[in-house]
Scaffold this motif. Structure first.
Motif, PDB file in Angstrom:
ATOM      1  N   THR A  85     -11.747  19.538 -11.597  1.00  0.00           N
ATOM      2  CA  THR A  85     -10.574  19.183 -11.523  1.00  0.00           C
ATOM      3  C   THR A  85     -10.380  18.021 -10.355  1.00  0.00           C
ATOM      4  O   THR A  85      -9.494  17.162 -10.504  1.00  0.00           O
ATOM      5  N   VAL A  86     -11.141  18.124  -9.329  1.00  0.00           N
ATOM      6  CA  VAL A  86     -11.139  17.109  -8.252  1.00  0.00           C
ATOM      7  C   VAL A  86     -11.476  16.021  -8.756  1.00  0.00           C
ATOM      8  O   VAL A  86     -10.838  14.796  -8.411  1.00  0.00           O
ATOM      9  N   ARG A  87     -12.441  15.911  -9.489  1.00  0.00           N
ATOM     10  CA  ARG A  87     -12.933  14.726  -9.938  1.00  0.00           C
ATOM     11  C   ARG A  87     -11.952  14.057 -10.758  1.00  0.00           C
ATOM     12  O   ARG A  87     -11.758  12.709 -10.643  1.00  0.00           O
ATOM     13  N   THR A  88     -11.095  14.866 -11.629  1.00  0.00           N
ATOM     14  CA  THR A  88     -10.001  14.304 -12.522  1.00  0.00           C
ATOM     15  C   THR A  88      -8.949  13.459 -11.427  1.00  0.00           C
ATOM     16  O   THR A  88      -8.499  12.535 -11.642  1.00  0.00           O
ATOM     17  N   HIS A  89      -8.698  14.391 -10.219  1.00  0.00           N
ATOM     18  CA  HIS A  89      -7.520  13.873  -9.537  1.00  0.00           C
ATOM     19  C   HIS A  89      -8.146  12.613  -8.703  1.00  0.00           C
ATOM     20  O   HIS A  89      -7.348  11.596  -8.543  1.00  0.00           O
ATOM     21  N   MET A  90      -9.434  12.381  -8.465  1.00  0.00           N
ATOM     22  CA  MET A  90      -9.951  11.448  -7.736  1.00  0.00           C
ATOM     23  C   MET A  90      -9.712  10.194  -8.652  1.00  0.00           C
ATOM     24  O   MET A  90      -9.435   9.099  -8.105  1.00  0.00           O
ATOM     25  N   GLN A  91     -10.194  10.335  -9.799  1.00  0.00           N
ATOM     26  CA  GLN A  91     -10.301   9.253 -10.997  1.00  0.00           C
ATOM     27  C   GLN A  91      -8.677   8.733 -10.826  1.00  0.00           C
ATOM     28  O   GLN A  91      -8.346   7.495 -11.207  1.00  0.00           O
ATOM     29  N   ASN A  92      -7.763   9.737 -10.787  1.00  0.00           N
ATOM     30  CA  ASN A  92      -6.088   9.270 -11.100  1.00  0.00           C
ATOM     31  C   ASN A  92      -5.855   8.604  -9.894  1.00  0.00           C
ATOM     32  O   ASN A  92      -4.862   7.881  -9.925  1.00  0.00           O
ATOM     33  N   VAL A  93      -6.177   8.974  -8.527  1.00  0.00           N
ATOM     34  CA  VAL A  93      -5.949   8.372  -7.495  1.00  0.00           C
ATOM     35  C   VAL A  93      -6.329   6.929  -7.587  1.00  0.00           C
ATOM     36  O   VAL A  93      -5.549   5.759  -7.145  1.00  0.00           O
ATOM     37  N   LEU A  94      -7.787   6.718  -8.052  1.00  0.00           N
ATOM     38  CA  LEU A  94      -8.237   5.346  -7.899  1.00  0.00           C
ATOM     39  C   LEU A  94      -7.505   4.652  -9.217  1.00  0.00           C
ATOM     40  O   LEU A  94      -7.089   3.258  -8.579  1.00  0.00           O
ATOM     41  N   GLY A  95      -7.283   5.261  -9.945  1.00  0.00           N
ATOM     42  CA  GLY A  95      -6.296   4.396 -11.030  1.00  0.00           C
ATOM     43  C   GLY A  95      -5.024   3.926 -10.438  1.00  0.00           C
ATOM     44  O   GLY A  95      -4.562   2.707 -10.821  1.00  0.00           O
TER      45      GLY A  95
ATOM     46  N   SER B 253       0.802  -1.395  -0.104  1.00  0.00           N
ATOM     47  CA  SER B 253      -0.093  -0.037   0.162  1.00  0.00           C
ATOM     48  C   SER B 253       0.744   1.107  -0.067  1.00  0.00           C
ATOM     49  O   SER B 253       0.477   2.513  -0.826  1.00  0.00           O
ATOM     50  N   GLU B 254       1.719   1.196   0.922  1.00  0.00           N
ATOM     51  CA  GLU B 254       2.976   2.620   0.900  1.00  0.00           C
ATOM     52  C   GLU B 254       3.575   2.633  -0.539  1.00  0.00           C
ATOM     53  O   GLU B 254       3.670   3.833  -0.821  1.00  0.00           O
ATOM     54  N   ARG B 255       3.845   1.478  -1.199  1.00  0.00           N
ATOM     55  CA  ARG B 255       4.444   1.846  -2.548  1.00  0.00           C
ATOM     56  C   ARG B 255       3.530   2.361  -3.802  1.00  0.00           C
ATOM     57  O   ARG B 255       3.761   3.230  -4.198  1.00  0.00           O
ATOM     58  N   LEU B 256       2.250   1.983  -3.554  1.00  0.00           N
ATOM     59  CA  LEU B 256       1.175   2.600  -4.273  1.00  0.00           C
ATOM     60  C   LEU B 256       1.003   3.967  -4.071  1.00  0.00           C
ATOM     61  O   LEU B 256       0.739   4.852  -5.034  1.00  0.00           O
ATOM     62  N   VAL B 257       0.954   4.345  -2.522  1.00  0.00           N
ATOM     63  CA  VAL B 257       0.549   5.605  -2.361  1.00  0.00           C
ATOM     64  C   VAL B 257       1.554   6.661  -2.833  1.00  0.00           C
ATOM     65  O   VAL B 257       1.646   7.756  -3.230  1.00  0.00           O
ATOM     66  N   GLU B 258       2.896   6.051  -2.608  1.00  0.00           N
ATOM     67  CA  GLU B 258       4.080   6.738  -3.134  1.00  0.00           C
ATOM     68  C   GLU B 258       4.153   7.213  -4.611  1.00  0.00           C
ATOM     69  O   GLU B 258       4.734   8.266  -5.164  1.00  0.00           O
ATOM     70  N   SER B 259       3.226   6.456  -5.476  1.00  0.00           N
ATOM     71  CA  SER B 259       3.338   6.703  -6.769  1.00  0.00           C
ATOM     72  C   SER B 259       2.320   7.944  -7.239  1.00  0.00           C
ATOM     73  O   SER B 259       2.368   8.519  -8.251  1.00  0.00           O
ATOM     74  N   LEU B 260       1.642   8.579  -5.941  1.00  0.00           N
ATOM     75  CA  LEU B 260       0.940   9.776  -6.163  1.00  0.00           C
ATOM     76  C   LEU B 260       1.666  10.858  -6.332  1.00  0.00           C
ATOM     77  O   LEU B 260       2.687  11.242  -5.490  1.00  0.00           O
TER      78      LEU B 260
ATOM     79  N   VAL C  43      -5.442  15.337  -1.900  1.00  0.00           N
ATOM     80  CA  VAL C  43      -6.979  14.792  -2.308  1.00  0.00           C
ATOM     81  C   VAL C  43      -7.073  13.338  -1.698  1.00  0.00           C
ATOM     82  O   VAL C  43      -8.189  13.415  -0.973  1.00  0.00           O
ATOM     83  N   LEU C  44      -6.204  12.553  -1.743  1.00  0.00           N
ATOM     84  CA  LEU C  44      -6.472  11.206  -0.978  1.00  0.00           C
ATOM     85  C   LEU C  44      -6.701  11.499   0.514  1.00  0.00           C
ATOM     86  O   LEU C  44      -7.618  10.878   1.305  1.00  0.00           O
ATOM     87  N   ARG C  45      -5.925  12.426   1.256  1.00  0.00           N
ATOM     88  CA  ARG C  45      -6.194  12.691   2.493  1.00  0.00           C
ATOM     89  C   ARG C  45      -7.441  13.307   2.872  1.00  0.00           C
ATOM     90  O   ARG C  45      -8.149  13.067   3.908  1.00  0.00           O
ATOM     91  N   CYS C  46      -7.951  13.958   1.911  1.00  0.00           N
ATOM     92  CA  CYS C  46      -9.363  14.704   1.984  1.00  0.00           C
ATOM     93  C   CYS C  46     -10.436  13.309   1.768  1.00  0.00           C
ATOM     94  O   CYS C  46     -11.541  13.576   2.583  1.00  0.00           O
ATOM     95  N   MET C  47     -10.162  12.473   1.099  1.00  0.00           N
ATOM     96  CA  MET C  47     -11.139  11.417   0.844  1.00  0.00           C
ATOM     97  C   MET C  47     -11.118  10.685   2.083  1.00  0.00           C
ATOM     98  O   MET C  47     -12.252  10.169   2.821  1.00  0.00           O
TER      99      MET C  47
END
Length: 258
Positions: A212-222, A175-182, A189-193
């Protein structure tokens, strides 16, 4: 004689009262009982305010009859209306107590051995996991042992609990490795989620457009490889990412196992 103050927390009244009565027969034990998580927290707070803190909490693993949500760290949130349904389960109560009163040792009482839930209990801060049908002498041994900073588990659970803890560490590392890719903005945005903010609230907080937030959220999920906000939040917590502080600062919960 140094007396041990014990609080039994179980929503099965007959069991709680019977166990409290058995413990009270010991010359060095003072015991009280609570029938829910919120009631236990009130007992603990009242005792602390009066200068007579409890030493050990005995908590029913199935308090409230609810199971811990998979992939999330146990959380303790008192019901806003003061009702009795503010805590998810016994393991959540462990986390709340260890956070608010770290000097209190917590032992979880379980109907059956469950390596996964025992591992969750240890991660939440419990010092022991004991079968409800164990002997009184065994329970007293555990109570006195945890006060010496010992950790008590049934021998049959050790292998399974170690396996669960190893798996949890592996999942955390992934999980840490994936979060570091952001990117830094995506992490914000993830912290807000994680804090439970919706798209509009995130946009207002970060001074961005909802699009813009929607785009960021989609990028985070991806990038995290998940398909829902709930799954993203669960992964973020496993990685030690805390919620944005709604008072203004961002909080990172480093060093915590999820």
């Amino acid at each position: 004689m140094v007396r041990i103050r014990v609080l039994v927390v179980d929503d099965h009244r007959i069991f709680a009262e019977s166990l409290a009565a058995a413990l009270a027969a010991e010359p060095d034990v003072d015991v009280s009982a609570a029938g829910s998580g919120p009631a236990a927290l009130r007992c603990l707070d009242r005792a602390a305010a009066e200068g007579r803190k409890f030493d050990v909490l005995l908590v029913d693993a199935d308090l409230g009859g609810h199971a811990q949500v998979p992939g999330t760290r146990p959380t303790a949130v008192p019901a806003p209306d003061g009702g009795e349904d503010g805590l998810v389960d016994g393991i959540s109560l462990v986390a709340g107590v260890r956070s608010g009163q770290p000097s209190v040792r917590v032992v979880v009482l379980a109907e059956k051995d469950d390596p996964r839930r025992a591992a969750l209990a240890l991660q939440a801060g419990a010092s022991g996991w004991v079968a409800k049908d164990c002997s009184l002498s065994r329970l007293l041994t555990v109570i006195r042992g945890v006060l010496r900073d010992e950790t008590h588990l049934p021998p049959a659970l050790l292998t399974g609990v170690l396996r669960e803890l190893t798996a949890a560490r592996k999942h955390r590392t992934e999980s840490e490795r994936l979060v570091e890719s952001l990117t830094p903005r995506e992490r914000e945005v993830l912290r807000c989620m994680v804090a439970g903010l919706g798209r509009k609230a995130v946009a207002e907080r970060l001074f961005l457009s909802p699009h813009t937030v929607r785009t960021h959220m989609q990028n985070v999920l991806g990038k995290l490889g998940v398909h829902s906000t709930l799954a993203a939040v669960a992964l973020a917590r496993r990685a030690g990412v805390g919620p944005v502080d709604l008072a203004g600062d961002v909080v990172e919960r480093g060093g915590q196992l999820a």
